[in-house]
Design a protein around this motif. Structure first.
Motif, short mmCIF file in Angstrom:
data_model
loop_
_atom_site.label_atom_id
_atom_site.label_comp_id
_atom_site.label_asym_id
_atom_site.label_seq_id
_atom_site.Cartn_x
_atom_site.Cartn_y
_atom_site.Cartn_z
N PHE A 21 6.32 10.75 -1.01
CA PHE A 21 6.96 10.29 -2.24
C PHE A 21 7.94 9.14 -1.99
CE2 PHE A 21 10.59 10.48 -5.16
CZ PHE A 21 9.95 10.19 -6.35
N PHE A 22 8.84 9.32 -1.03
CA PHE A 22 9.89 8.32 -0.84
C PHE A 22 9.33 7.00 -0.29
CE2 PHE A 22 12.64 12.14 -0.86
CZ PHE A 22 13.49 11.74 -1.89
N THR A 23 8.33 7.09 0.61
CA THR A 23 7.78 5.84 1.14
C THR A 23 6.93 5.11 0.11
OG1 THR A 23 5.88 7.02 2.12
CG2 THR A 23 7.81 6.65 3.52
N MET A 24 6.22 5.83 -0.76
CA MET A 24 5.35 5.17 -1.73
C MET A 24 6.16 4.43 -2.79
SD MET A 24 3.85 8.39 -3.98
CE MET A 24 2.79 7.41 -5.01
N VAL A 25 7.43 4.84 -3.01
CA VAL A 25 8.27 4.12 -3.97
C VAL A 25 9.14 3.07 -3.30
CG1 VAL A 25 8.30 6.06 -5.56
CG2 VAL A 25 10.12 5.87 -3.85
N GLY A 26 8.94 2.86 -1.99
CA GLY A 26 9.61 1.76 -1.29
C GLY A 26 10.72 2.16 -0.36
N CYS A 27 11.03 3.46 -0.24
CA CYS A 27 12.09 3.90 0.67
C CYS A 27 11.53 4.04 2.08
CB CYS A 27 12.69 5.21 0.19
SG CYS A 27 13.49 5.12 -1.42
N ASN A 28 11.29 2.92 2.73
CA ASN A 28 10.78 2.91 4.10
C ASN A 28 11.30 1.67 4.80
OD1 ASN A 28 8.65 0.69 3.71
ND2 ASN A 28 8.01 2.19 2.15
N PRO A 29 11.27 1.65 6.15
CA PRO A 29 11.86 0.53 6.89
C PRO A 29 11.31 -0.84 6.55
CG PRO A 29 11.45 2.38 8.36
CD PRO A 29 10.83 2.73 7.05
N ILE A 30 10.06 -0.92 6.10
CA ILE A 30 9.48 -2.24 5.80
C ILE A 30 9.58 -2.58 4.31
CG2 ILE A 30 7.93 -2.17 7.79
CD1 ILE A 30 5.67 -1.40 5.94
N GLY A 31 10.14 -1.66 3.51
CA GLY A 31 10.37 -1.94 2.10
C GLY A 31 9.12 -2.13 1.27
N ASP A 32 8.03 -1.47 1.65
CA ASP A 32 6.75 -1.63 0.96
C ASP A 32 6.55 -0.50 -0.04
OD1 ASP A 32 4.20 -2.26 0.18
OD2 ASP A 32 3.24 -1.50 2.00
N ALA A 33 6.68 -0.80 -1.34
CA ALA A 33 6.44 0.20 -2.38
C ALA A 33 4.94 0.20 -2.71
CB ALA A 33 7.27 -0.12 -3.62
N TYR A 34 4.18 0.93 -1.90
CA TYR A 34 2.72 0.83 -2.00
C TYR A 34 2.12 1.70 -3.10
CZ TYR A 34 3.11 5.00 1.00
OH TYR A 34 3.44 6.23 1.51
N GLY A 35 2.84 2.71 -3.58
CA GLY A 35 2.37 3.52 -4.70
C GLY A 35 0.95 4.04 -4.50
N PHE A 36 0.12 3.82 -5.52
CA PHE A 36 -1.29 4.24 -5.46
C PHE A 36 -2.19 3.05 -5.13
CE2 PHE A 36 0.49 7.81 -7.72
CZ PHE A 36 -0.29 8.89 -7.33
#
Length: 550
Positions: A183-198
């Motif tokens: 959930f958190f990485t798909m909305v952009g909370c990751n080191p590379i800032g990629d909100a990849y969603g679906f």
């Protein structure tokens, strides 16, 4: 019959002829075992290998449909087991309400399914260890694991329950961590800032093509994922397996069974959804791991979560995932060893296996049955001469047939139980648990079990792989033949509808007497929390009770 004040913490003897087993598993142990007993290799390690077959939508659809079917099977297990919580209940029910010959085949199918999962889980443990090093020999992993299993299963049932309680908590932590990561990485909370969603549902797409192209290829992709789901999605048989050793069974078991539908959707369908979100089905790293062209094939390095973590430069988390995954796989192996040994114990007592397997120690441990299951665990040594991942695939295919045959028999037995109740004038409203949508879901469950057994090896027909064909279909012929031979040799008789002994020769009354004599174990906070967490009302009541107590 009057109630007397008996401490349920003491060893309470099990009724129903299994005179030396003892009820030592409390509500919290059974609830956590029901919650996490079926979560192991299939959820964490091998589910991702089917993502390229069906794509994210195909994988999620296959698991969702199969979860609905297993929920229907669960309703059959639940109604009968809560009515008569005895050792290996569903096999006894088949013998008493359908035909002893069918029970003979079913007992061996269930035993083999659980017993073969022991070496499968040990093999998976070795595979996970190679995430860090390939220097540890297979033989060492097998021996150490079996020694630990022996300690947990031969000393005292209570120690088994305590171990499963804490290891199941570890599984829950891992599942929630993976879902939170998704959930958190798909909305952009990751080191590379990629909100990849679906994103990966659009590119490369929601459905993959398997065996052929176009819509037919997508269809076969869903079917392929469903054949694996038929191995991975399970659980009601584990709750039933501990019914005979549960304190206050008619209070504890209904909540375990009734919350099972939410566990199915959350853990199995939820995992299938999350895996299809974090990476695309045509991911190059996943394809390389599956093909075995890079190191780490079959380890947690090949798990979609780990691939995504490394791609986002989250380097420490994969090691934590692998460590907790190992405890989960160890726990699953411990649980199936328990289920297999109890099934073999009942088989020894009923004459379906050598009589010595039905003997126990003074502490109620079926030592010979446990020892036999530990010896079967030595099959994991096959990983020393063959690819460990290939060996794991052998066990998965064999266990799938055994598991689905057991589900088929259970659904057939429930149909007989349902119509026997009706003809004998017993209202299902008087039962401790009344299954929903019965007997329709039992008919559906039996049909789906047969369909999946026939479809299991659909992808080895063309081109034809003789080894996998025999692995997939030999047992499908063996079990019916075994039933026919047993019926001919033992001259068993089919129990006609309306004539079945629903009292099980006094077993049900013995359970009634036990429940009357023993003061029910008080429902603790942990049990209330895990039985109520699947509904807002139940969870709110649990929190309010805790505050009031404090």
């Amino acid at each position: 019959m009057g109630r007397v004040d008996v401490d349920v913490g003491e060893a309470a003897t099990i009724p129903s002829g299994a005179a030396h087993l003892q009820r030592k598993l409390g509500g919290k142990e059974v609830q956590l075992f029901a919650l996490g007993g079926a979560i192991g290799t299939s959820v964490f390690l091998t589910m991702g290998t089917y993502l390229p077959h069906g794509g994210p939508a195909g994988l999620f659809l296959a698991y969702s449909l199969w979860c609905i079917n297993v929920w229907g099977v669960n309703e059959s297990f639940a109604e009968m087991t809560c009515y008569a919580p005895i050792p290996s209940p569903f096999i006894t029910f088949t013998a008493k309400w359908v035909d002893e010959a069918l029970a003979f085949s079913q007992s061996w199918a269930f035993f083999l399914c659980q017993a073969l999962l022991v070496p499968a889980e040990i093999t998976a443990l070795h595979v996970l260890l190679t995430f860090w090093t390939d220097k540890i020999p297979v033989e060492a992993v097998v021996i150490v694991t079996l020694v630990l299993y022996a300690g947990l299963n031969l000393i005292d049932t209570r120690w088994f329950g305590i171990a499963e309680f804490y290891m199941s908590l570890g599984k829950l932590f891992l599942i929630f961590m993976c879902f939170a990561f998704t959930f958190f990485t798909m909305v952009g909370c990751n080191p590379i800032g990629d909100a990849y969603g679906f994103r990966y549902w659009n590119n490369p797409g929601a459905f993959a093509e398997y065996l052929t192209t176009g819509s037919l290829g997508s269809f076969w992709g869903v079917i392929s994922c469903m054949t694996f789901a038929s191995f991975a999605v399970c659980g009601p048989e584990y709750v039933a397996s501990v019914a005979g050793e549960t304190r206050s069974p008619r209070r504890v078991l209904p909540s375990c069974f009734s919350s099972f539908k939410w566990r199915l959707g959350f853990f199995f369908a939820g995992s299938a959804l999350a895996i299809g979100i974090v990476i695309p089905y045509n991911d190059e790293s996943l394809a390389a791991f599956i093909a075995g062209t890079v190191p780490g094939h079959g380890t947690s390095a090949a798990v979609p979560y780990t691939i995504a973590m490394r791609r986002m430069n989250i380097n420490g988390l994969p090691h934590l995932v692998n460590a907790i995954m190992m405890t989960s796989v160890f726990s699953c192996g411990n649980g199936v060893l328990f289920a297999a040994s109890r099934a073999l114990f009942v088989m020894g007592q009923s004459g379906r296996a050598p009589a010595f397997l039905g003997k126990t120690t003074k502490r109620g441990i079926p030592v010979y049955a446990v020892g036999t299951c530990l010896l079967i665990g030595l099959l994991a040594m096959m990983g020393a001469s063959d690819s460990a991942v290939t060996v794991l695939d052998y066990f998965i295919d064999l266990c799938t047939i055994c598991g689905q045959f057991n589900y088929f028999c259970t659904c057939v037995t429930f149909i007989h139980f349902y119509y026997n109740l009706k003809q004998q004038g017993i209202s299902r409203d008087s039962l401790p648990y009344k299954g929903k949508f019965q007997p329709y879901v039992a008919y559906i469950g039996a049909t789906c079990a047969v369909a999946l057994m026939l479809l299991l090896g659909f992808d080895v027909i063309s081109p034809f792989y003789i080894k996998w064909f025999f692995l997939d279909y030999t047992l499908l012929a063996v079990f019916p033949i075994a039933a026919v031979i047993w019926k001919f040799v033992k001259k068993t008789k089919y129990v006609r509808i309306g004539t079945a002994d629903l009292g099980l020769n006094g077993m049900v009354q013995e359970v009634n007497d036990y429940e009357d004599l023993v003061v029910p174990e008080p429902q603790g906070f942990v049990e209330r929390a895990f039985s109520g967490m699947w509904s807002w009302k139940g969870l709110a009541n649990t929190i309010l009770r805790k505050k009031h107590t404090n």
